[in-house]
Design an enzyme around this catalytic site. Structure first.
Site, PDB file in Angstrom:
ATOM      1  N   CYS A   1      16.053 -63.721  21.334  1.00  0.00           N
ATOM      2  CA  CYS A   1      17.115 -62.741  21.004  1.00  0.00           C
ATOM      3  C   CYS A   1      17.717 -63.030  19.633  1.00  0.00           C
ATOM      4  CB  CYS A   1      18.221 -62.735  22.059  1.00  0.00           C
ATOM      5  SG  CYS A   1      17.669 -62.148  23.630  1.00  0.00           S
ATOM      6  N   ALA A   2      16.888 -63.495  18.711  1.00  0.00           N
ATOM      7  CA  ALA A   2      17.360 -63.742  17.348  1.00  0.00           C
ATOM      8  C   ALA A   2      16.250 -63.269  16.403  1.00  0.00           C
ATOM      9  CB  ALA A   2      17.671 -65.222  17.151  1.00  0.00           C
TER      10      ALA A   2
END
Ligand SMILES: Cc1ncc(COP(=O)(O)O)c(C=O)c1O
Length: 401
Positions: free
Chosen positions: A360-361
């Site tokens: 999630c980055a």
């Protein structure tokens, strides 16, 4: 080293599991699990509009949980604590409140770092689309610290908000936020994502000079879907809530309404009592095992042990920091010629739980030109043996590919 594993029933019920995914969610000790059962059997009720005993008990537990959090965060007042569902919700609530109260307008700028989790990026991108704010990313240095020179370059008069994670969920790097607040002007609001720091070490919102901070319960041994959003009282009082219904409203007439006092007007729902209780019990558990000091003692030993093993294997690239200082027990890595999903899959075959992907980055993965990486992460229930089992599989993969 202390054996905390015995406090976590999942490991008794599944003795072969090697759980190395605590950065995503931590496991729950029996102290938390039993308290939830006990609460649901003995005291459960709705709160706030009560005259009967179980509601009084429930209300007390609810506020006790907020008092405990305020104490852990060194927040001046437990009424500054707001519960939401998760970080995405917390940040959306905050970003939409800032828009609604015209704190953010077209051409205003929000500064975040390039390592942020999507939950500290997408709410700002929504405001970029909705009202035309600008979002700019601060780079990191070769050592994965915040690049202060880049920050100073980008911190112009248009910046209204600085929103930064305290610890990266990819590199485990702890950012020196003191440097930021020392450079910060009074007219800029400072938001701290404490999701990956609160489970590991004391986060002191006053020492950080933060205006808002948030973290999640499920990473610190509480149940899922409880997030804590801390606001400085002056903003709780000043801002009107963007959502409002139910018992958050004080008075409703055909011609209008009045908002309830803080913090209820920012918590406009019947709260989930069980989540709040689970968070209270998780923090009590930390106190029972001698607090963050004990957590950090275990952390230091396991980080040292794991890093020695990573550093001894040249074919593994760590993302990225090979140093022991200023980091928590998160290790992202890749092997050039093997897809990270294949590594995670082979780990799963041996009952070893790790994660693969971009964590999630995605902007950070793009910045580093990495398609995906594996992430193994530890917590107090892990042991040297868990790390050994992980490296046995890694060695096997390296030998056979
Ligand atoms: C730094 C950081 N911020 C926010 C989040 C999002 O948490 P949640 O999934 O509970 O919304 C995470 C989760 O991994 C995280 O690591």
């Amino acid at each position: 080293m202390n054996n905390f594993k015995k406090d976590f029933p999942i490991f008794t019920k599944n003795p072969s599991i090697v759980y190395l995914d605590s950065t995503a969610s931590s496991q729950k000790p029996s102290y938390v699990i039993n308290s939830i059962k006990d609460y649901l059997e003995n005291d459960y009720s709705n709160i706030h509009r009560w005259l009967y005993d179980i509601a009084i008990n429930s209300e007390k537990l609810y506020f006790d949980s907020k008092k405990k959090i305020a104490n852990f965060l060194n927040a001046p007042d437990y009424k500054e604590i707001i519960y939401t569902y998760n970080s995405n919700y917390a940040l959306n609530l905050l970003s939409q409140t800032l828009r609604f109260n015209k704190v953010l307008k077209a051409w205003d700028k929000v500064l975040v770092s390039i390592v942020e989790h999507h939950s500290n990026i997408v709410p700002w991108l929504i405001l970029k689309e909705e009202i035309g704010i600008e979002l700019e990313f601060i780079n990191v240095t070769k050592n994965f610290d915040l690049d202060i020179n880049d920050f100073e370059k980008k911190y112009d008069d248009k910046v209204k908000i600085i929103s930064l994670t305290y610890v990266s969920n990819v590199t485990g790097q702890i950012f020196d936020l003191e440097k930021i607040w020392k450079l910060k002007r009074d007219n800029t609001l400072f938001i701290v994502d404490a999701s990956q720091s609160f489970p590991h070490f004391k986060v002191d919102v006053q020492a950080l000079n933060a205006d808002f901070a948030f973290f999640t319960g499920h990473k610190i041994m509480a149940d899922s879907w409880i997030w804590v959003l801390w606001w400085k009282r002056e903003f709780l009082e000043k801002y009107n809530p963007v959502f409002s219904w139910g018992w958050a409203i004080n008075e409703v007439k055909e011609c209008g309404f009045k908002n309830w006092a803080i913090p209820f007007r920012f918590e406009p729902w019947t709260p989930n009592m069980t989540w709040a209780l689970s968070l209270l019990k998780a923090l009590e558990y930390i106190e029972k095992i001698w607090g963050y000091e004990e957590i950090q003692k275990v952390e230091d030993e396991l980080v040292k042990y794991a890093l020695e093993k990573f550093n001894a294997r040249e074919k593994i690239t760590l993302v990225w920091s090979k140093k022991i200082e200023n980091r928590v027990w998160v290790f992202s890595f890749y092997i050039d010629w093997i897809h990270s999903l294949d590594i995670a899959d082979q780990m799963a075959e041996e009952n070893i739980c790790i994660r693969a992907g971009q964590h999630c980055a995605e902007p950070f993965a793009d910045y580093l030109w990495i398609k995906s990486s594996c992430r193994m992460s530890l917590y107090i229930y892990n042991s040297f043996e868990d790390i050994d089992k992980f490296f046995d599989v890694i060695d096997n993969i390296l030998e056979n590919n």
